[in-house]
Design a protein around this motif. Structure first.
Motif, PDB file in Angstrom:
ATOM      1  N   MET A 117       0.837  -1.183   0.000  1.00 52.53           N
ATOM      2  CA  MET A 117       0.000   0.000   0.000  1.00 52.53           C
ATOM      3  C   MET A 117       0.875   1.237   0.000  1.00 52.53           C
ATOM      4  SD  MET A 117      -3.391   0.127   0.159  1.00 52.53           S
ATOM      5  CE  MET A 117      -4.005  -1.293  -0.684  1.00 52.53           C
ATOM      6  N   ARG A 118       0.287   2.319  -0.386  1.00 52.59           N
ATOM      7  CA  ARG A 118       1.015   3.577  -0.452  1.00 52.59           C
ATOM      8  C   ARG A 118       1.248   4.140   0.945  1.00 52.59           C
ATOM      9  NH1 ARG A 118      -3.483   4.722  -3.641  1.00 52.59           N
ATOM     10  NH2 ARG A 118      -3.309   3.666  -5.577  1.00 52.59           N
ATOM     11  N   SER A 119       0.749   5.318   1.184  1.00 55.30           N
ATOM     12  CA  SER A 119       0.994   5.995   2.452  1.00 55.30           C
ATOM     13  C   SER A 119      -0.093   5.667   3.475  1.00 55.30           C
ATOM     14  CB  SER A 119       1.027   7.510   2.223  1.00 55.30           C
ATOM     15  OG  SER A 119      -0.280   7.973   1.917  1.00 55.30           O
ATOM     16  N   LEU A 120       0.208   5.963   4.723  1.00 50.10           N
ATOM     17  CA  LEU A 120      -0.772   5.796   5.779  1.00 50.10           C
ATOM     18  C   LEU A 120      -2.022   6.622   5.474  1.00 50.10           C
ATOM     19  CD1 LEU A 120      -1.811   4.884   8.523  1.00 50.10           C
ATOM     20  CD2 LEU A 120      -0.396   6.682   9.569  1.00 50.10           C
ATOM     21  N   VAL A 136      -4.411  -4.200   6.951  1.00 53.27           N
ATOM     22  CA  VAL A 136      -3.271  -3.425   6.446  1.00 53.27           C
ATOM     23  C   VAL A 136      -2.884  -2.346   7.447  1.00 53.27           C
ATOM     24  CG1 VAL A 136      -2.507  -1.817   4.641  1.00 53.27           C
ATOM     25  CG2 VAL A 136      -3.720  -3.919   4.012  1.00 53.27           C
ATOM     26  N   LEU A 137      -3.865  -1.640   7.977  1.00 52.74           N
ATOM     27  CA  LEU A 137      -3.574  -0.588   8.958  1.00 52.74           C
ATOM     28  C   LEU A 137      -2.853  -1.165  10.180  1.00 52.74           C
ATOM     29  CD1 LEU A 137      -6.856   1.489   8.731  1.00 52.74           C
ATOM     30  CD2 LEU A 137      -4.538   2.334   8.259  1.00 52.74           C
ATOM     31  N   ALA A 138      -3.298  -2.318  10.648  1.00 55.90           N
ATOM     32  CA  ALA A 138      -2.693  -2.922  11.835  1.00 55.90           C
ATOM     33  C   ALA A 138      -1.316  -3.513  11.539  1.00 55.90           C
ATOM     34  CB  ALA A 138      -3.612  -4.000  12.405  1.00 55.90           C
ATOM     35  N   SER A 139      -1.211  -4.298  10.463  1.00 57.96           N
ATOM     36  CA  SER A 139       0.032  -5.040  10.229  1.00 57.96           C
ATOM     37  C   SER A 139       1.138  -4.214   9.568  1.00 57.96           C
ATOM     38  CB  SER A 139      -0.249  -6.292   9.391  1.00 57.96           C
ATOM     39  OG  SER A 139      -0.672  -5.941   8.096  1.00 57.96           O
TER      40      SER A 139
END
Length: 98
Positions: A1-4, A37-40
């Motif tokens: 994924m790109r950026s947060l 994705v946010l968590a890992s």
């Protein structure tokens, strides 16, 4: 994924759809994917959402540090608006049991 920021935007957009359409399996699966994705990958947890007439506000933990960001409602709600305008194009397909 790109950026947060990109992942938070994508997650919030599909979360709004999932919250409005809890039986939409595609929205549920996509929301779960972005949460993973946010968590890992980004080590984000404890996301809290609020909104006003103009913005969505996110408060969250990122690598143990409290962070905040915001997104315009019209950008976040564009997908839900499109689904509501043309529901026939967004039929819900149930999960296939194997």
């Amino acid at each position: 994924m790109r950026s947060l920021q990109d992942v938070l935007y994508n997650w919030l957009t599909i979360k709004v759809v999932h919250d409005a359409r809890p039986n939409d399996t595609a929205a549920k699966e996509t929301c779960t994917h972005f949460e993973e994705v946010l968590a890992s990958q980004f080590h984000v947890s404890n996301i809290e959402i609020s909104k006003d007439e103009v913005m969505y506000y996110l408060s969250f933990q990122h690598n143990g540090e409290q962070k905040n960001t915001r997104f315009p409602r019209d950008l976040i709600e564009v997908m839900l608006t499109q689904i509501n305008l043309e529901p026939e194009k967004y039929e819900n397909y149930p999960l296939v049991e194997e």
